[in-house]
Design an enzyme around this catalytic site. Structure first.
Site, PDB file in Angstrom:
ATOM      1  N   ARG A 258      62.423 -46.564 -42.992  1.00 24.74           N
ATOM      2  CA  ARG A 258      61.199 -47.008 -42.316  1.00 24.74           C
ATOM      3  C   ARG A 258      60.051 -46.034 -42.539  1.00 24.74           C
ATOM      4  NH1 ARG A 258      58.932 -45.807 -37.109  1.00 24.74           N
ATOM      5  NH2 ARG A 258      60.716 -44.477 -36.695  1.00 24.74           N
TER       6      ARG A 258
ATOM      7  N   HIS B 273      67.226 -40.740 -35.234  1.00 27.46           N
ATOM      8  CA  HIS B 273      65.956 -41.164 -34.651  1.00 27.46           C
ATOM      9  C   HIS B 273      65.809 -42.683 -34.579  1.00 27.46           C
ATOM     10  CE1 HIS B 273      61.727 -40.787 -33.641  1.00 27.46           C
ATOM     11  NE2 HIS B 273      61.359 -41.485 -34.705  1.00 27.46           N
TER      12      HIS B 273
ATOM     13  N   ARG C  13      60.256 -39.457 -44.618  1.00 31.46           N
ATOM     14  CA  ARG C  13      61.198 -38.722 -43.762  1.00 31.46           C
ATOM     15  C   ARG C  13      62.553 -38.449 -44.365  1.00 31.46           C
ATOM     16  NH1 ARG C  13      60.193 -41.775 -38.201  1.00 31.46           N
ATOM     17  NH2 ARG C  13      58.119 -40.925 -38.177  1.00 31.46           N
TER      18      ARG C  13
ATOM     19  N   HIS D  94      65.047 -38.032 -37.983  1.00 31.03           N
ATOM     20  CA  HIS D  94      63.697 -37.452 -37.960  1.00 31.03           C
ATOM     21  C   HIS D  94      63.823 -35.992 -38.370  1.00 31.03           C
ATOM     22  CE1 HIS D  94      59.678 -36.363 -36.784  1.00 31.03           C
ATOM     23  NE2 HIS D  94      59.414 -37.617 -36.500  1.00 31.03           N
TER      24      HIS D  94
ATOM     25  N   GLU E 226      50.400 -39.803 -41.386  1.00 32.21           N
ATOM     26  CA  GLU E 226      51.793 -39.356 -41.274  1.00 32.21           C
ATOM     27  C   GLU E 226      52.471 -39.494 -42.628  1.00 32.21           C
ATOM     28  OE1 GLU E 226      53.501 -41.657 -38.056  1.00 32.21           O
ATOM     29  OE2 GLU E 226      52.632 -40.338 -36.550  1.00 32.21           O
TER      30      GLU E 226
HETATM   31  P1  FAD Z   1      63.045 -49.686 -26.608  1.00 26.82           P
HETATM   32  O1  FAD Z   1      61.678 -49.232 -26.408  1.00 26.82           O
HETATM   33  O2  FAD Z   1      64.080 -48.662 -26.812  1.00 26.82           O
HETATM   34  O3  FAD Z   1      63.462 -50.553 -25.350  1.00 26.82           O
HETATM   35  C1  FAD Z   1      64.784 -50.999 -25.201  1.00 26.82           C
HETATM   36  C2  FAD Z   1      64.968 -51.486 -23.793  1.00 26.82           C
HETATM   37  O4  FAD Z   1      66.214 -52.144 -23.663  1.00 26.82           O
HETATM   38  C3  FAD Z   1      64.971 -50.387 -22.751  1.00 26.82           C
HETATM   39  O5  FAD Z   1      64.255 -50.832 -21.645  1.00 26.82           O
HETATM   40  C4  FAD Z   1      66.450 -50.242 -22.391  1.00 26.82           C
HETATM   41  O6  FAD Z   1      66.682 -49.733 -21.109  1.00 26.82           O
HETATM   42  C5  FAD Z   1      66.886 -51.674 -22.513  1.00 26.82           C
HETATM   43  N1  FAD Z   1      68.321 -51.871 -22.724  1.00 26.82           N
HETATM   44  C6  FAD Z   1      69.111 -51.328 -23.670  1.00 26.82           C
HETATM   45  N2  FAD Z   1      70.358 -51.789 -23.539  1.00 26.82           N
HETATM   46  C7  FAD Z   1      70.353 -52.655 -22.494  1.00 26.82           C
HETATM   47  C8  FAD Z   1      71.341 -53.441 -21.855  1.00 26.82           C
HETATM   48  N3  FAD Z   1      72.625 -53.444 -22.256  1.00 26.82           N
HETATM   49  N4  FAD Z   1      70.978 -54.190 -20.801  1.00 26.82           N
HETATM   50  C9  FAD Z   1      69.696 -54.192 -20.333  1.00 26.82           C
HETATM   51  N5  FAD Z   1      68.720 -53.454 -20.908  1.00 26.82           N
HETATM   52  C10 FAD Z   1      69.057 -52.711 -21.977  1.00 26.82           C
HETATM   53  N6  FAD Z   1      57.866 -45.571 -33.582  1.00 26.82           N
HETATM   54  C11 FAD Z   1      56.598 -45.713 -34.000  1.00 26.82           C
HETATM   55  O7  FAD Z   1      56.239 -46.743 -34.589  1.00 26.82           O
HETATM   56  N7  FAD Z   1      55.694 -44.729 -33.744  1.00 26.82           N
HETATM   57  C12 FAD Z   1      56.016 -43.584 -33.092  1.00 26.82           C
HETATM   58  O8  FAD Z   1      55.168 -42.736 -32.864  1.00 26.82           O
HETATM   59  C13 FAD Z   1      57.339 -43.406 -32.666  1.00 26.82           C
HETATM   60  N8  FAD Z   1      57.724 -42.268 -32.044  1.00 26.82           N
HETATM   61  C14 FAD Z   1      58.985 -42.184 -31.555  1.00 26.82           C
HETATM   62  C15 FAD Z   1      59.355 -41.050 -30.830  1.00 26.82           C
HETATM   63  C16 FAD Z   1      60.605 -40.968 -30.264  1.00 26.82           C
HETATM   64  C17 FAD Z   1      61.004 -39.747 -29.483  1.00 26.82           C
HETATM   65  C18 FAD Z   1      61.529 -42.034 -30.431  1.00 26.82           C
HETATM   66  C19 FAD Z   1      62.884 -41.968 -29.810  1.00 26.82           C
HETATM   67  C20 FAD Z   1      61.184 -43.130 -31.176  1.00 26.82           C
HETATM   68  C21 FAD Z   1      59.912 -43.219 -31.742  1.00 26.82           C
HETATM   69  N9  FAD Z   1      59.525 -44.339 -32.474  1.00 26.82           N
HETATM   70  C22 FAD Z   1      58.248 -44.452 -32.912  1.00 26.82           C
HETATM   71  C23 FAD Z   1      60.401 -45.488 -32.597  1.00 26.82           C
HETATM   72  C24 FAD Z   1      59.978 -46.523 -31.547  1.00 26.82           C
HETATM   73  O9  FAD Z   1      59.604 -45.860 -30.364  1.00 26.82           O
HETATM   74  C25 FAD Z   1      61.069 -47.493 -31.217  1.00 26.82           C
HETATM   75  O10 FAD Z   1      61.667 -47.987 -32.361  1.00 26.82           O
HETATM   76  C26 FAD Z   1      60.486 -48.659 -30.428  1.00 26.82           C
HETATM   77  O11 FAD Z   1      59.840 -48.152 -29.290  1.00 26.82           O
HETATM   78  C27 FAD Z   1      61.574 -49.613 -30.047  1.00 26.82           C
HETATM   79  O12 FAD Z   1      61.055 -50.529 -29.139  1.00 26.82           O
HETATM   80  P2  FAD Z   1      62.041 -51.608 -28.529  1.00 26.82           P
HETATM   81  O13 FAD Z   1      61.252 -52.381 -27.548  1.00 26.82           O
HETATM   82  O14 FAD Z   1      62.738 -52.305 -29.609  1.00 26.82           O
HETATM   83  O15 FAD Z   1      63.166 -50.735 -27.781  1.00 26.82           O
HETATM   84  C1  SIN Z   2      56.656 -39.306 -34.778  1.00 24.68           C
HETATM   85  O1  SIN Z   2      55.735 -39.179 -33.988  1.00 24.68           O
HETATM   86  O2  SIN Z   2      56.954 -38.469 -35.643  1.00 24.68           O
HETATM   87  C2  SIN Z   2      57.488 -40.520 -34.712  1.00 24.68           C
HETATM   88  C3  SIN Z   2      56.840 -41.568 -35.499  1.00 24.68           C
HETATM   89  C4  SIN Z   2      57.822 -42.643 -35.816  1.00 24.68           C
HETATM   90  O3  SIN Z   2      59.003 -42.559 -35.513  1.00 24.68           O
HETATM   91  O4  SIN Z   2      57.370 -43.619 -36.428  1.00 24.68           O
END
Ligand code: FAD
Ligand code: SIN
Length: 541
Positions: A388, A353, A292, A240, A112
């Site tokens: 990032r 993103h 990015r 993104h 990537e």
């Molecule tokens: P999240 O996975 O967002 O989980 C947060 C949780 O907190 C959820 O369950 C939500 O419901 C809960 N929550 C929020 N507020 C509250 C509240 N007030 N009370 C109770 N619960 C709450 N990163 C990569 O490294 N590789 C990738 O390929 C990649 N692709 C991505 C594609 C997309 C479309 C997106 C949006 C992001 C992508 N990212 C990627 C970024 C990555 O997915 C996220 O940064 C990562 O998953 C965050 O994980 P997390 O556990 O911190 O939060």
């Molecule tokens: C993507 O698949 O382009 C998202 C990867 C990332 O947010 O790290």
């Protein structure tokens, strides 16, 4: 109503679930999550998770790539330790049954933007969904993890909630849990915990166009800021470069733009303007595989220069079957939207993103409040700096969830944790105020303001205008909040307003362009000795 537990975890993405799994080895856990347990940014992750797996790769190269993307603002120690710990945490995921895509006996490692090597483990283009599946399955086997769905954390329990101390304290020092709104019963529960982990994910919903699902309203950042926890580098919002351009009206779509993974460019996808011309060579020698921030700004510039709404991402020169094999989800989703990506160009635009800043935590995931830990997108660990590197986010969340668990184990073992009496949630005497239109209007206003004035390209005048608009909405929202019973929309509005305030405040402090923060008033990056993180601490708690 009141509940007690050893450790309260807020959020069920990769950070919350993995932390719950680890903490359950030595303590009881209550995990609350806003919607159903799978709904999270994690669940939508496509590209994958970066780690040094290939014997030709090295920790040094992964560190170097991360530092370059971070534009001089990464904490080297945080980066090095995360990269070195990566393979062990990946093994943990595999051990609980995560199925990463293989080519024969080897993992199929993708490339990537910004990566000098192929090092992205993935499960086709549905990596996040596969990780969530495996984590939820494992967490559900543990009897000492209680999960509450449809449970929204409102605010943290701190000194501020000790009876009689309401007005006298302007500094919190401890966290003892949180107030949670159970939306199925419309009841606020006080959950008291010896330690709390915020794993609430991102804030993409602050912006009009975002790849983030509806849950991403920045609740953790806002709760922490309101409690006086240090937060940092909020100006670094990653856009993104390639989300699917849709002509659907907002009422027709589900609140977020479908992502066209960076892995598509890693696979050979080319960016073209509407007239079919390539343009990335005019911006960076790495062309489509530049980091990015560079690609997003290049697209933004082409769109503004030409007065167009989207650019194209072209895969048509690649083998059709390989495209379908690698990107089944993207292929199907585009097909539903009448684009056959094996034959047609995909219309794309940048969208908000990822938040690189957040709650300041140390290498153990400890925040500035005793008893409050954080992991995942809600944090500022120093790993991402000003931008990032792709696919480092899932890795960071995993590594810091593990470390939060380790440090809480020590905390529970060696600290004398005295939890004082804490106020129950009091909503007696408040009106049930159901003027939802006021809330919806304000939410739209915040999103539009942030998109127009605090987006990919910024300026002093835009930031000042945004600040004034957000301040007005802040006052109106606080006024409404005081008069009403709590419900989801008002809580989320309050949180996106607070996040907007912190993003603008940090952006105004950064009088240079660096990484994801680009301003036409200070177009140059300052020499490295002047670099600072922008740390905010709310004094009006
Ligand atoms: P999240 O996975 O967002 O989980 C947060 C949780 O907190 C959820 O369950 C939500 O419901 C809960 N929550 C929020 N507020 C509250 C509240 N007030 N009370 C109770 N619960 C709450 N990163 C990569 O490294 N590789 C990738 O390929 C990649 N692709 C991505 C594609 C997309 C479309 C997106 C949006 C992001 C992508 N990212 C990627 C970024 C990555 O997915 C996220 O940064 C990562 O998953 C965050 O994980 P997390 O556990 O911190 O939060
Ligand atoms: C993507 O698949 O382009 C998202 C990867 C990332 O947010 O790290």
């Amino acid at each position: 109503m009141s509940l007690k537990t050893d450790v309260l975890i807020i959020g069920s993405g990769i950070a919350g679930l993995f932390a719950a799994l680890k903490v359950s080895e030595y303590a009881d856990v209550i995990l609350v999550t806003k919607k159903n347990k799978a709904e999270s940014n994690t669940n939508y992750a496509q590209g994958g998770i970066a780690s040094v797996i290939d014997p030709n790769d090295s920790f040094e190269k992964h560190v170097e790539d991360t530092l370059i993307a971070g534009a001089g603002l990464c904490d080297r120690e945080a980066v090095e330790s995360m990269v070195k710990e990566g393979p062990d945490r990946i093994k943990d995921l595999i051990d609980i049954g995560t199925m990463f895509t293989r080519k024969g006996n080897e993992f199929d490692l993708a490339k990537e933007g910004g990566h000098s090597m192929s090092r992205i483990l993935h499960a086709k283009d549905l990596t996040g969904q596969e990780i969530e599946r495996a984590l939820i399955h494992s967490v559900e086997q543990k009897v000492n993890i209680k999960i509450f769905e449809n449970a929204i954390a409102i605010d943290l329990l701190t000194e501020h909630n000790i009876p009689g101390k309401l007005k006298s304290l302007n500094e919190n020092m401890n966290c003892w849990g949180a107030y949670i709104l159970d939306t199925s019963k419309n009841e606020v529960v006080k959950i008291i915990a010896k330690a709390t982990i915020l794993a609430t994910g991102g804030l993409g919903q602050v912006y009009l166009h975002t790849t983030n699902p509806l849950i991403a309203t920045g609740d953790g950042f806002a709760m922490a800021y309101r409690a006086g926890v240090e937060i940092g580098n909020m100006e670094f919002i990653q856009f993104h470069p390639t989300s699917f351009y849709s002509t659907k009206s907002r009422s027709e779509y589900d609140g977020h733009s479908f992502l066209i993974s960076e892995a598509v460019r890693g696979f050979g996808g080319l960016l073209r303007t509407k007239d079919g011309g390539l343009f990335m060579h005019n911006y960076d020698a790495r062309k489509e595989l530049a980091p990015r921030d560079i690609v997003a700004r290049a697209i933004d510039n082409e769109l503004k220069k030409r007065g167009e709404d989207f650019v194209y991402l072209d895969l048509t020169h690649k083998n059709s079957q390989e495209i379908i094999d690698h990107f089944p989800n993207i292929y199907q989703t585009c097909l539903i939207n009448n684009i056959d990506i094996t034959k047609e160009f995909i219309p794309v635009v940048p969208a908000a993103h990822y938040a690189c800043g957040g709650i300041v935590v140390d290498l153990n995931g400890q925040s500035s409040l005793t008893g409050l830990y954080a992991s995942g997108e809600v944090t500022m660990t120093g790993v991402h700096g000003a931008n990032r590197l792709a696919s480092n986010s899932l890795l960071e969340a995993l590594v810091y969830a593990y470390r939060c668990s380790n440090s809480i184990k020590e905390f529970l073992k060696y600290s004398e944790i005295l939890i004082p009496e804490l106020l129950d949630w009091d909503d007696s005497g408040v009106l049930t105020y159901d003027e939802r239109v006021l809330i919806t209007h304000s939410i739209n206003e915040v999103k539009q303001t942030m998109w127009d004035y605090v987006g990919i390209v910024r300026s002093n005048i835009r930031l000042e205008r945004a600040e004034r608009r957000i301040h007005n909405i802040f006052r109106e929202t606080e006024d409404l909040y005081k008069k009403t019973n709590v419900f989801q929309e008002i809580l989320e509005l309050r949180n996106i307003v607070t996040c907007s305030h912190t993003i603008i405040k940090s952006a105004k402090l950064r009088k240079e362009s660096r990484g994801l923060h680009y301003t036409i008033d200070y177009p140059n990056t300052l020499p490295s000795e002047k670099i600072q993180n922008t740390i905010l601490k709310n004094k009006n708690i």
